[in-house]
Design an enzyme around this catalytic site. Sequence first.
Site, short mmCIF file in Angstrom:
data_model
loop_
_atom_site.label_atom_id
_atom_site.label_comp_id
_atom_site.label_asym_id
_atom_site.label_seq_id
_atom_site.Cartn_x
_atom_site.Cartn_y
_atom_site.Cartn_z
N ASP A 24 0.86 -1.19 0.00
CA ASP A 24 0.00 0.00 0.00
C ASP A 24 0.89 1.24 0.00
O ASP A 24 1.96 1.23 0.60
CB ASP A 24 -0.93 0.01 1.22
N LYS A 66 -0.88 3.31 6.99
CA LYS A 66 -1.69 2.10 6.91
C LYS A 66 -0.80 0.85 6.98
O LYS A 66 -1.11 -0.13 7.65
CB LYS A 66 -2.44 2.12 5.58
N PHE A 68 -16.31 -10.36 -6.20
CA PHE A 68 -17.75 -10.20 -5.95
C PHE A 68 -18.08 -10.13 -4.45
O PHE A 68 -19.24 -10.29 -4.08
CB PHE A 68 -18.53 -11.35 -6.61
N PHE A 118 -31.82 -9.73 -2.31
CA PHE A 118 -31.85 -8.41 -2.95
C PHE A 118 -33.25 -8.00 -3.37
O PHE A 118 -33.44 -7.27 -4.33
CB PHE A 118 -30.82 -8.32 -4.10
N LEU A 119 -34.25 -8.50 -2.62
CA LEU A 119 -35.63 -8.06 -2.83
C LEU A 119 -36.14 -7.40 -1.55
O LEU A 119 -37.32 -7.51 -1.23
CB LEU A 119 -36.53 -9.24 -3.21
N ALA A 149 -37.17 -4.18 0.17
CA ALA A 149 -37.48 -2.77 -0.08
C ALA A 149 -36.99 -1.94 1.10
O ALA A 149 -36.84 -2.45 2.21
CB ALA A 149 -38.98 -2.60 -0.25
N GLY A 150 -36.71 -0.67 0.86
CA GLY A 150 -36.22 0.17 1.96
C GLY A 150 -35.89 1.56 1.48
O GLY A 150 -36.58 2.12 0.61
N CYS A 158 -20.09 0.89 -4.09
CA CYS A 158 -20.09 0.10 -5.34
C CYS A 158 -21.29 0.37 -6.25
O CYS A 158 -21.12 0.84 -7.38
CB CYS A 158 -20.02 -1.39 -5.01
N LYS A 186 -25.03 -0.16 5.21
CA LYS A 186 -25.78 -1.40 5.40
C LYS A 186 -25.28 -2.05 6.68
O LYS A 186 -24.36 -1.53 7.33
CB LYS A 186 -25.60 -2.33 4.21
C1 UGA Z 1 -21.91 -5.11 -3.71
C2 UGA Z 1 -22.19 -6.49 -4.32
O1 UGA Z 1 -23.23 -7.13 -3.60
C3 UGA Z 1 -20.92 -7.36 -4.28
O2 UGA Z 1 -21.18 -8.60 -4.94
C4 UGA Z 1 -19.79 -6.61 -5.00
O3 UGA Z 1 -18.58 -7.34 -4.97
C5 UGA Z 1 -19.58 -5.26 -4.32
O4 UGA Z 1 -20.81 -4.50 -4.39
C6 UGA Z 1 -18.47 -4.54 -5.08
O5 UGA Z 1 -18.67 -4.20 -6.25
O6 UGA Z 1 -17.36 -4.43 -4.55
P1 UGA Z 1 -21.70 -4.14 -1.22
O7 UGA Z 1 -21.70 -2.79 -1.86
O8 UGA Z 1 -20.67 -4.48 -0.19
O9 UGA Z 1 -21.60 -5.30 -2.33
O10 UGA Z 1 -23.11 -4.30 -0.49
P2 UGA Z 1 -24.52 -5.03 -0.78
O11 UGA Z 1 -24.74 -6.07 0.23
O12 UGA Z 1 -24.64 -5.43 -2.20
O13 UGA Z 1 -25.54 -3.83 -0.50
C7 UGA Z 1 -25.54 -2.64 -1.31
C8 UGA Z 1 -26.67 -1.71 -0.92
O14 UGA Z 1 -27.93 -2.26 -1.29
C9 UGA Z 1 -26.78 -1.43 0.59
O15 UGA Z 1 -27.04 -0.05 0.77
C10 UGA Z 1 -27.96 -2.27 1.05
O16 UGA Z 1 -28.61 -1.73 2.15
C11 UGA Z 1 -28.84 -2.22 -0.19
N1 UGA Z 1 -29.77 -3.35 -0.32
C12 UGA Z 1 -29.31 -4.61 -0.48
C13 UGA Z 1 -31.16 -3.12 -0.32
O17 UGA Z 1 -31.62 -1.96 -0.18
N2 UGA Z 1 -32.00 -4.18 -0.47
C14 UGA Z 1 -31.56 -5.45 -0.62
O18 UGA Z 1 -32.40 -6.37 -0.76
C15 UGA Z 1 -30.17 -5.67 -0.63
#
Ligand code: UGA
Length: 432
Positions: free
Chosen positions: A30, A35, A152, A249-250, A252-253, A260, A320
């Site tokens: 890094d 860090k 991922f 990922f379904l 709502a909120g 990302c 999250k």
């Molecule tokens: C996301 C992807 O899920 C990973 O697969 C990917 O590697 C990563 O981006 C990346 O590109 O590095 P991440 O951003 O850590 O991961 O978080 P998620 O768990 O995907 O959540 C993303 C956002 O969606 C959060 O704000 C969460 O609250 C929201 N979310 C998620 C919802 O509002 N509803 C859902 O059903 C799921």
Amino acid sequence: MKLCIIGTGYVGLVSGTCFAEVGHEVVCVDNNPEKVRQLQGGSIPIYEPGLEEMIPRHVREGRLRFTGSIAEGVAGAEVVFIAVPTPPQEDGSVDLSFIEGVAREIAACMTSYKIIVDKSTVPVKTGEKVAETIKRYNRAKVDFDVVSNPEFLREGFAVEDLMKPDRIVIGTLSPRPVAAMKELYAPFNAPIIITDIHSAELIKHAANSFLALKISYINAVSVICEATGANVVEVANGMGLDRRIGRQFLNAGLGFGGSCFPKDLSAFIKISEQLGVDFRLLREVQAVNAAQMDRFVKKIVDTLWVLKDKRLAVLGLAFKQNTDDVRMSPAIELCQRLLKEGASLRVHDPKAMSKAQAVLPPSERVTYVEDMNDVAADCDALVIATEWPQFAQLDLERVRGQLTHPILFDGRNLLDKAEMERLGFVYKSVGR
Ligand code: UGA
């Protein structure tokens, strides 16, 4: 195998640690000396379950090292990973200057054959540019291959996702790096997909955009649920049991945030635009996400009328659950919107309070509260903004007693609606 990982952010640090976990020898590099010192001393700059135990163990046993020198990392490595940030620019495109800089540095110190693997999320065709750059700046003219290997992992579940991946994508059609990459990933026992480099790069943007689309879809459905008296959780459960759709990922909120999805959507739209394609579908995904926040703020204002001089308690600041990351956090955006309306806030998050203070400074109108069960003291309403599971364990009778009026806005549908009504709360959630 001997590996070098450049960049110790979420992707680089967790990948390096997990490669050490399966027995590879890893040097993490890094350019931030502070860090590097921290990591060498066994202190972890991010909250990510599992890392605290794994990193010191691998450092002790000699499988994991940290340095500030790319030359030192590259010298002994068979495979060099690039895992540096690719931040968004004003116009939605991606800033690739860190990738370019690292490619030049690798080229300058490379004296024998290397496999250079891009793990950062990058626009399609970046691999080609990395290869051109390395060729141009490598004076020793040694052989090398460039591979795309998108990551991922989800923050908060990064170790779990890395140790048990759904799939591993390897983008290169040259046999030499394919054999090495297969050997590297063999201990993870996951399906390996070999593609051309462009397809591998596209898989990442296409997958993240699809997941964001899924969230916007259910958020759009939640609006119809509210207009008809249906319950979006029941709808999601019913849809999700169809194996072609799936329940994940379904939820709502308040909409999606983080470092990302918002960035990757903008980047994918921009890439399409540069190719002469208007990816309208993804622009709509963004619009639904923004509207979801507007609607939630309106719900609070409609219920409490004037927010000026009202005190609101907010549970959740991270973007999250399970993380201390507040980048592009919907919870922070909500706080800022409520402050703009004139409210004062009492806020709490299990892990993100310290990082949140940089973007939401403590003040006369923003008080940070250590105990989630104290956050509602003398407030006019309580708002849940992040899906931390412990918020479902809130002492609701106590909270009801603390609030001047028992009003609770649940932006993540965490609590049981019937139970809340039984306890005498005015309870407003999303699409229920
Ligand atoms: C996301 C992807 O899920 C990973 O697969 C990917 O590697 C990563 O981006 C990346 O590109 O590095 P991440 O951003 O850590 O991961 O978080 P998620 O768990 O995907 O959540 C993303 C956002 O969606 C959060 O704000 C969460 O609250 C929201 N979310 C998620 C919802 O509002 N509803 C859902 O059903 C799921």
